[in-house]
Design a protein around this motif. Structure first.
Motif, PDB file in Angstrom:
ATOM      1  N   ASN A  64       0.821  -1.210   0.000  1.00 47.55           N
ATOM      2  CA  ASN A  64       0.000   0.000   0.000  1.00 47.55           C
ATOM      3  C   ASN A  64       0.855   1.261   0.000  1.00 47.55           C
ATOM      4  O   ASN A  64       0.331   2.353   0.164  1.00 47.55           O
ATOM      5  CB  ASN A  64      -0.923   0.018   1.227  1.00 47.55           C
ATOM      6  CG  ASN A  64      -2.058  -0.958   1.078  1.00 47.55           C
ATOM      7  OD1 ASN A  64      -2.867  -0.840   0.179  1.00 47.55           O
ATOM      8  ND2 ASN A  64      -2.100  -1.952   1.959  1.00 47.55           N
ATOM      9  N   ASN A  65       2.188   1.094  -0.158  1.00 42.49           N
ATOM     10  CA  ASN A  65       3.097   2.225  -0.099  1.00 42.49           C
ATOM     11  C   ASN A  65       2.999   2.916   1.268  1.00 42.49           C
ATOM     12  O   ASN A  65       3.139   4.119   1.379  1.00 42.49           O
ATOM     13  CB  ASN A  65       2.822   3.210  -1.244  1.00 42.49           C
ATOM     14  CG  ASN A  65       4.002   4.089  -1.543  1.00 42.49           C
ATOM     15  OD1 ASN A  65       5.144   3.714  -1.310  1.00 42.49           O
ATOM     16  ND2 ASN A  65       3.743   5.274  -2.059  1.00 42.49           N
ATOM     17  N   LEU A  66       2.711   2.120   2.285  1.00 44.75           N
ATOM     18  CA  LEU A  66       2.481   2.623   3.635  1.00 44.75           C
ATOM     19  C   LEU A  66       3.737   3.262   4.209  1.00 44.75           C
ATOM     20  O   LEU A  66       4.810   2.678   4.203  1.00 44.75           O
ATOM     21  CB  LEU A  66       2.018   1.452   4.523  1.00 44.75           C
ATOM     22  CG  LEU A  66       1.632   1.743   5.954  1.00 44.75           C
ATOM     23  CD1 LEU A  66       0.474   2.736   6.008  1.00 44.75           C
ATOM     24  CD2 LEU A  66       1.238   0.453   6.647  1.00 44.75           C
ATOM     25  N   ARG A  67       3.577   4.485   4.701  1.00 44.76           N
ATOM     26  CA  ARG A  67       4.633   5.239   5.387  1.00 44.76           C
ATOM     27  C   ARG A  67       4.062   5.741   6.712  1.00 44.76           C
ATOM     28  O   ARG A  67       2.955   6.265   6.748  1.00 44.76           O
ATOM     29  CB  ARG A  67       5.069   6.440   4.549  1.00 44.76           C
ATOM     30  CG  ARG A  67       5.704   6.070   3.241  1.00 44.76           C
ATOM     31  CD  ARG A  67       6.017   7.291   2.376  1.00 44.76           C
ATOM     32  NE  ARG A  67       4.846   8.056   2.003  1.00 44.76           N
ATOM     33  CZ  ARG A  67       3.993   7.747   1.016  1.00 44.76           C
ATOM     34  NH1 ARG A  67       4.166   6.649   0.321  1.00 44.76           N
ATOM     35  NH2 ARG A  67       2.976   8.527   0.736  1.00 44.76           N
ATOM     36  N   THR A  68       4.822   5.607   7.785  1.00 56.56           N
ATOM     37  CA  THR A  68       4.296   6.018   9.086  1.00 56.56           C
ATOM     38  C   THR A  68       4.662   7.455   9.447  1.00 56.56           C
ATOM     39  O   THR A  68       3.959   8.071  10.238  1.00 56.56           O
ATOM     40  CB  THR A  68       4.798   5.103  10.209  1.00 56.56           C
ATOM     41  OG1 THR A  68       6.212   5.209  10.270  1.00 56.56           O
ATOM     42  CG2 THR A  68       4.363   3.673   9.980  1.00 56.56           C
ATOM     43  N   ASN A  69       5.767   7.950   8.912  1.00 57.06           N
ATOM     44  CA  ASN A  69       6.206   9.316   9.216  1.00 57.06           C
ATOM     45  C   ASN A  69       6.258   9.574  10.717  1.00 57.06           C
ATOM     46  O   ASN A  69       5.823  10.615  11.206  1.00 57.06           O
ATOM     47  CB  ASN A  69       5.304  10.342   8.523  1.00 57.06           C
ATOM     48  CG  ASN A  69       5.342  10.211   7.018  1.00 57.06           C
ATOM     49  OD1 ASN A  69       6.394   9.943   6.441  1.00 57.06           O
ATOM     50  ND2 ASN A  69       4.208  10.370   6.370  1.00 57.06           N
ATOM     51  N   GLY A  70       6.768   8.592  11.460  1.00 54.53           N
ATOM     52  CA  GLY A  70       6.928   8.740  12.898  1.00 54.53           C
ATOM     53  C   GLY A  70       5.714   8.346  13.730  1.00 54.53           C
ATOM     54  O   GLY A  70       5.796   8.311  14.957  1.00 54.53           O
ATOM     55  N   ARG A  71       4.591   8.046  13.103  1.00 55.51           N
ATOM     56  CA  ARG A  71       3.415   7.633  13.864  1.00 55.51           C
ATOM     57  C   ARG A  71       3.598   6.196  14.365  1.00 55.51           C
ATOM     58  O   ARG A  71       4.312   5.412  13.762  1.00 55.51           O
ATOM     59  CB  ARG A  71       2.151   7.739  13.008  1.00 55.51           C
ATOM     60  CG  ARG A  71       1.738   9.173  12.718  1.00 55.51           C
ATOM     61  CD  ARG A  71       0.424   9.233  11.943  1.00 55.51           C
ATOM     62  NE  ARG A  71       0.436   8.428  10.743  1.00 55.51           N
ATOM     63  CZ  ARG A  71       0.905   8.834   9.554  1.00 55.51           C
ATOM     64  NH1 ARG A  71       1.412  10.033   9.411  1.00 55.51           N
ATOM     65  NH2 ARG A  71       0.868   8.034   8.508  1.00 55.51           N
ATOM     66  N   THR A  72       2.915   5.857  15.428  1.00 54.47           N
ATOM     67  CA  THR A  72       3.062   4.531  16.035  1.00 54.47           C
ATOM     68  C   THR A  72       1.821   3.669  15.826  1.00 54.47           C
ATOM     69  O   THR A  72       1.553   2.764  16.623  1.00 54.47           O
ATOM     70  CB  THR A  72       3.356   4.660  17.547  1.00 54.47           C
ATOM     71  OG1 THR A  72       2.260   5.347  18.159  1.00 54.47           O
ATOM     72  CG2 THR A  72       4.658   5.383  17.801  1.00 54.47           C
ATOM     73  N   ASP A  73       1.084   3.912  14.763  1.00 51.63           N
ATOM     74  CA  ASP A  73      -0.158   3.165  14.515  1.00 51.63           C
ATOM     75  C   ASP A  73       0.069   1.655  14.464  1.00 51.63           C
ATOM     76  O   ASP A  73      -0.716   0.893  15.018  1.00 51.63           O
ATOM     77  CB  ASP A  73      -0.820   3.618  13.208  1.00 51.63           C
ATOM     78  CG  ASP A  73      -1.166   5.088  13.197  1.00 51.63           C
ATOM     79  OD1 ASP A  73      -1.532   5.615  14.264  1.00 51.63           O
ATOM     80  OD2 ASP A  73      -1.074   5.707  12.126  1.00 51.63           O
ATOM     81  N   ILE A  74       1.120   1.215  13.806  1.00 54.61           N
ATOM     82  CA  ILE A  74       1.355  -0.225  13.649  1.00 54.61           C
ATOM     83  C   ILE A  74       1.779  -0.856  14.980  1.00 54.61           C
ATOM     84  O   ILE A  74       1.183  -1.857  15.397  1.00 54.61           O
ATOM     85  CB  ILE A  74       2.358  -0.509  12.519  1.00 54.61           C
ATOM     86  CG1 ILE A  74       1.762  -0.058  11.182  1.00 54.61           C
ATOM     87  CG2 ILE A  74       2.716  -2.004  12.474  1.00 54.61           C
ATOM     88  CD1 ILE A  74       2.748  -0.037  10.041  1.00 54.61           C
ATOM     89  N   PRO A  75       2.773  -0.308  15.689  1.00 51.45           N
ATOM     90  CA  PRO A  75       3.095  -0.884  16.995  1.00 51.45           C
ATOM     91  C   PRO A  75       1.915  -0.840  17.977  1.00 51.45           C
ATOM     92  O   PRO A  75       1.707  -1.788  18.737  1.00 51.45           O
ATOM     93  CB  PRO A  75       4.259  -0.016  17.505  1.00 51.45           C
ATOM     94  CG  PRO A  75       4.843   0.578  16.282  1.00 51.45           C
ATOM     95  CD  PRO A  75       3.723   0.722  15.311  1.00 51.45           C
ATOM     96  N   ASP A  76       1.141   0.230  17.940  1.00 54.35           N
ATOM     97  CA  ASP A  76      -0.038   0.320  18.799  1.00 54.35           C
ATOM     98  C   ASP A  76      -1.047  -0.777  18.470  1.00 54.35           C
ATOM     99  O   ASP A  76      -1.640  -1.377  19.364  1.00 54.35           O
ATOM    100  CB  ASP A  76      -0.704   1.696  18.679  1.00 54.35           C
ATOM    101  CG  ASP A  76       0.158   2.828  19.214  1.00 54.35           C
ATOM    102  OD1 ASP A  76       1.150   2.554  19.927  1.00 54.35           O
ATOM    103  OD2 ASP A  76      -0.155   3.997  18.907  1.00 54.35           O
ATOM    104  N   LEU A  77      -1.232  -1.034  17.178  1.00 57.41           N
ATOM    105  CA  LEU A  77      -2.135  -2.094  16.737  1.00 57.41           C
ATOM    106  C   LEU A  77      -1.680  -3.449  17.271  1.00 57.41           C
ATOM    107  O   LEU A  77      -2.473  -4.227  17.793  1.00 57.41           O
ATOM    108  CB  LEU A  77      -2.192  -2.128  15.207  1.00 57.41           C
ATOM    109  CG  LEU A  77      -2.818  -3.361  14.565  1.00 57.41           C
ATOM    110  CD1 LEU A  77      -4.325  -3.304  14.693  1.00 57.41           C
ATOM    111  CD2 LEU A  77      -2.412  -3.479  13.117  1.00 57.41           C
ATOM    112  N   ILE A  78      -0.396  -3.728  17.159  1.00 50.79           N
ATOM    113  CA  ILE A  78       0.143  -5.009  17.627  1.00 50.79           C
ATOM    114  C   ILE A  78      -0.029  -5.142  19.141  1.00 50.79           C
ATOM    115  O   ILE A  78      -0.492  -6.165  19.633  1.00 50.79           O
ATOM    116  CB  ILE A  78       1.635  -5.149  17.233  1.00 50.79           C
ATOM    117  CG1 ILE A  78       1.770  -5.214  15.704  1.00 50.79           C
ATOM    118  CG2 ILE A  78       2.264  -6.365  17.902  1.00 50.79           C
ATOM    119  CD1 ILE A  78       3.180  -5.039  15.193  1.00 50.79           C
ATOM    120  N   ALA A  79       0.325  -4.099  19.862  1.00 51.47           N
ATOM    121  CA  ALA A  79       0.256  -4.144  21.323  1.00 51.47           C
ATOM    122  C   ALA A  79      -1.180  -4.301  21.830  1.00 51.47           C
ATOM    123  O   ALA A  79      -1.408  -4.932  22.866  1.00 51.47           O
ATOM    124  CB  ALA A  79       0.884  -2.887  21.905  1.00 51.47           C
TER     125      ALA A  79
END
Length: 107
Positions: A64-79
């Motif tokens: 999806n060409n996903l870029r976080t730009n410093g956001r923690t959405d993915i780690p937050d999702l996992i946790a």
């Protein structure tokens, strides 16, 4: 009931329509697998910030060409999602900082 949804190469261009899509996913208590591939960074970000994935077992966000730009959405999702057993983030634009944050969220 529908347990799995694949949304492949169907980018949603309208912010309003993407909001409707994320709302529908959030309100569904039947889905536990989502494959959301080849859409866009904007669509993937809208999913990560707008959908409660806490009961999902499989989440495929490939290419999806996903870029976080410093956001923690993915780690937050996992946790926040102990039910998650498969998370595919291949083919995106994640960086070293993302890798560290994701690794830390694993345990």
């Amino acid at each position: 009931k529908l347990k799995s949804l694949t949304w492949y190469r169907n980018p949603i261009g309208s912010v309003e329509d993407m909001n409707l899509f994320t709302r529908a996913l959030s309100q569904s208590n039947a889905l536990d697998e989502l494959t959301f591939m080849w859409n866009s960074n904007e669509n993937a970000q809208a999913l990560l910030t707008g959908v409660d994935f806490s009961s999902y077992k499989v989440l495929n966000l490939f290419a999806n060409n996903l870029r976080t730009n410093g956001r923690t959405d993915i780690p937050d999702l996992i946790a926040a999602n102990p039910a998650l057993v498969v998370l595919n983030l291949g083919g995106n634009m994640l960086n070293d900082e993302d890798a560290v944050l994701i690794a830390q969220s694993l345990g």
